[in-house]
Design a protein around this motif. Sequence first.
Motif, mmCIF file in Angstrom:
data_model
loop_
_atom_site.group_PDB
_atom_site.id
_atom_site.type_symbol
_atom_site.label_atom_id
_atom_site.label_comp_id
_atom_site.label_asym_id
_atom_site.label_seq_id
_atom_site.Cartn_x
_atom_site.Cartn_y
_atom_site.Cartn_z
ATOM 1 N N ARG A 288 -0.675 -7.313 -0.496
ATOM 2 C CA ARG A 288 -1.038 -8.677 -0.091
ATOM 3 C C ARG A 288 -0.847 -8.865 1.416
ATOM 4 N NH1 ARG A 288 -0.912 -12.241 -4.701
ATOM 5 N NH2 ARG A 288 -1.578 -10.928 -6.439
ATOM 6 N N LEU A 289 0.230 -8.263 1.965
ATOM 7 C CA LEU A 289 0.498 -8.408 3.398
ATOM 8 C C LEU A 289 -0.552 -7.699 4.249
ATOM 9 C CD1 LEU A 289 4.385 -7.925 3.501
ATOM 10 C CD2 LEU A 289 3.137 -10.000 4.101
ATOM 11 N N THR A 290 -1.140 -6.658 3.713
ATOM 12 C CA THR A 290 -2.106 -5.859 4.480
ATOM 13 C C THR A 290 -3.541 -6.067 4.005
ATOM 14 O OG1 THR A 290 -1.784 -3.959 2.986
ATOM 15 C CG2 THR A 290 -0.365 -4.078 4.930
ATOM 16 N N ALA A 291 -3.782 -7.120 3.225
ATOM 17 C CA ALA A 291 -5.095 -7.307 2.598
ATOM 18 C C ALA A 291 -6.219 -7.430 3.620
ATOM 19 C CB ALA A 291 -5.068 -8.536 1.687
ATOM 20 N N GLY A 292 -5.936 -8.023 4.780
ATOM 21 C CA GLY A 292 -7.001 -8.236 5.759
ATOM 22 C C GLY A 292 -7.110 -7.147 6.809
ATOM 23 N N TRP A 293 -6.306 -6.108 6.689
ATOM 24 C CA TRP A 293 -6.313 -5.057 7.710
ATOM 25 C C TRP A 293 -7.562 -4.195 7.583
ATOM 26 C CZ3 TRP A 293 -0.790 -2.743 8.721
ATOM 27 C CH2 TRP A 293 0.108 -3.793 8.938
ATOM 28 N N LEU A 323 2.394 9.515 -5.170
ATOM 29 C CA LEU A 323 1.476 10.621 -5.423
ATOM 30 C C LEU A 323 0.026 10.158 -5.370
ATOM 31 C CD1 LEU A 323 3.374 12.290 -8.415
ATOM 32 C CD2 LEU A 323 3.481 12.923 -6.000
ATOM 33 N N ASP A 324 -0.250 8.962 -5.890
ATOM 34 C CA ASP A 324 -1.608 8.450 -5.921
ATOM 35 C C ASP A 324 -2.133 8.208 -4.507
ATOM 36 O OD1 ASP A 324 -3.957 7.438 -7.229
ATOM 37 O OD2 ASP A 324 -3.283 5.419 -6.705
ATOM 38 N N ILE A 325 -1.296 7.615 -3.653
ATOM 39 C CA ILE A 325 -1.715 7.369 -2.267
ATOM 40 C C ILE A 325 -1.932 8.687 -1.537
ATOM 41 C CG2 ILE A 325 -0.980 6.362 -0.075
ATOM 42 C CD1 ILE A 325 0.597 4.308 -1.759
ATOM 43 N N ARG A 326 -1.037 9.645 -1.784
ATOM 44 C CA ARG A 326 -1.181 10.959 -1.142
ATOM 45 C C ARG A 326 -2.494 11.625 -1.542
ATOM 46 N NH1 ARG A 326 2.226 15.626 -3.659
ATOM 47 N NH2 ARG A 326 0.494 15.331 -5.126
ATOM 48 N N ASP A 327 -2.817 11.558 -2.842
ATOM 49 C CA ASP A 327 -4.008 12.257 -3.326
ATOM 50 C C ASP A 327 -5.301 11.517 -2.993
ATOM 51 O OD1 ASP A 327 -2.259 14.097 -4.344
ATOM 52 O OD2 ASP A 327 -2.310 13.323 -6.396
ATOM 53 N N SER A 328 -5.278 10.175 -3.055
ATOM 54 C CA SER A 328 -6.506 9.404 -2.799
ATOM 55 C C SER A 328 -6.750 9.176 -1.315
ATOM 56 C CB SER A 328 -6.435 8.063 -3.513
ATOM 57 O OG SER A 328 -5.436 7.226 -2.928
ATOM 58 N N GLY A 329 -5.662 9.167 -0.527
ATOM 59 C CA GLY A 329 -5.808 8.903 0.893
ATOM 60 C C GLY A 329 -5.925 7.438 1.244
ATOM 61 N N TYR A 330 -5.664 6.558 0.261
ATOM 62 C CA TYR A 330 -5.786 5.119 0.522
ATOM 63 C C TYR A 330 -4.604 4.355 -0.055
ATOM 64 C CZ TYR A 330 -10.581 5.399 2.256
ATOM 65 O OH TYR A 330 -11.691 5.672 3.006
ATOM 66 N N PHE A 331 -4.161 3.331 0.689
ATOM 67 C CA PHE A 331 -3.248 2.322 0.158
ATOM 68 C C PHE A 331 -4.005 1.009 0.207
ATOM 69 C CE2 PHE A 331 -0.019 -0.994 0.665
ATOM 70 C CZ PHE A 331 0.773 -0.727 -0.438
ATOM 71 N N GLY A 332 -4.436 0.534 -0.963
ATOM 72 C CA GLY A 332 -5.351 -0.600 -0.974
ATOM 73 C C GLY A 332 -6.637 -0.195 -0.292
ATOM 74 N N GLN A 333 -7.023 -0.932 0.747
ATOM 75 C CA GLN A 333 -8.230 -0.587 1.491
ATOM 76 C C GLN A 333 -7.916 0.163 2.781
ATOM 77 O OE1 GLN A 333 -6.765 -3.438 1.509
ATOM 78 N NE2 GLN A 333 -6.703 -4.155 3.631
#
Length: 614
Positions: A288-293, A323-333
């Motif tokens: 939520r804090l980074t939603a507009g980044w 692990l999911d962020i590492r493998d997908s390369g994304y945190f949110g958008q």
Amino acid sequence: RLYLEAARLTVEALEEEGEWTAAIEHLIGHLDNRLDRLQQLIADMLARRDLWLRGVVDAANSDDMRDRLESVLSGRIAEAIERLADAVPAGCQSEIIELMQFAAVNLSEAGSVDSNTARWPGNALEDRLVWESMADFLLTQTGDWRKQVTKANGFPAPSSVRDADVKEYLNGMKQRMSELLAALQSEETFRQQLCLLRQLPPERYTDEEWETLQALFSLLKVAAGYLLLVFRQHGQVDFTEIAMAAVRALGEPEMPTDLALALDYRIHHLLVDEFQDTSSSQAELLQRLTAGWQTGDGRTLFLVGDPMQSIYRFRQAEVGLFLDIRDSGYFGQIQMRFLRLSVNFRSQSGIVEWVNRYFPRILPDTDSVSTGAVSYASSVAFHAASSGEAVRIYPYLQKDDRAEAEQVGAIVAQARAAQPDGRIAVLVRNRSHLASIVVHLRRKGLRFQAVEIEQLAQRVVIRDLMALTRALVHPADRIAWLALLRAPFCGLSLQDLHTVANTLPQHVLIDSLRACAGSGVLSEEGGQRVNRVLPILERALMLYDRMSLRRCVEGIWVSLGGPASVQNETDLADAEVYFQLLENFDVIGYRPDIQELDERLVRLFALPDVAADD
């Protein structure tokens, strides 16, 4: 306590005619009318409501929730079957299936081959029964590889037939099965995956199970509402409520609140340490804090963590997020760039090499986002190897707390002798494992510093103060009075205690003390001690209702000579912590709930030994 109060209010709503009355009635019947158990289960769920509250609200408003939940079950089972198929040792597929068919023929009354053994299974969900048959064929009930090949698992004894050719054939099949089992002994990953498959639930709910789940969806939503009312009545909230309020305050990503827009303008850089221990609710707050980044706007998100160190699953930490962020390369958008740091700056080379050698066998072979499995990543030592042995193992394969404590004491003594100015640390999995070790170290005169390790209630000085408190709060508590009179600042012998306890057995113990004082029934020393402590205790009982609890207990303890009877300064510091706890009950004339006092005391820990070295 507040969770239980909300759970009680929820269950009591059964007496009202509401839309959730049927749900409560169903769950009470499901738990055999155990209202206490239902309340405890609801209370336990309320403590973790950040994990399920949104899902429960969605479930109550969704017609396809059953399909969605069953698809998750099916997906997890399919993933497990896929991992199992990948773990099968190369070259033994045909041998396993042929031996399974042989065993199935012998175990079948009609002599026909079980359809679950007629082919090698694939990695699809419909192959589950075949894999489960294989698990039953190769493993014992406890999940170990079979060691015996008998008639019970489809291999008749050759001695049971007369025909020589048949006997030779049976001998050959038993021999092949024995050789297969021997070859599988080292295939630990395959065995673990077979065991895991056995533990998985069905991929579909029965109608009765679904009815129970629907009742839970209704009831938990109501319980969460009652909890908010209880919070408001008591003027208290828990950490979960604060975290959920923070998420609500930021609004949805598509509809941010004014607060979210203001923070979006002000926050340029976020760094999160120990990210492997982030919970789902914490991750949602970050999203939520980074939603507009957006990429290239000058704002940065920096996540630091080591999934091998994830130990807070009991706090709902989800290493799978890492692990999911590492493998997908994304945190949110936000697109992330992954860096693996491999240099170890903490330990000398000998320790690092030992860990690199053995931990690949201890941790799982592969990572898994869904199960939180983390494989080992080797590291490189920055410091050169030290002289001597880097790691030495003292294995205790059976539980033996006393022997373990003695071994730890011997190691500490040896280390102190070898390096008198060195530093020694004893690391354990949790506090309970230190119980015997602490006792042994004290007995050997080995003083140590322990921060939040020893429960305050276990210290002798606190036990004596607790006996004094109980005796004042409940003058009829004979056990507390006997413990008080036995304490070092009163010091009656066991024989004198026996005399006092039996002088007026139907009266409170203070009456027995009065009857014994000056009567000559006690030993000479016992009489002197009673004559000293009796006036102090009588005055305390008389003034109890006019003084605060802390002032009363502390004043009597000092008057009886309590501070002079402690072993060291640490005991005095621990006593001060206890007196501060009593201040929470400081309502003059009010007798506190001893059970509540006990519960609060359990959460306190003794202070470190101020005189201990490193």
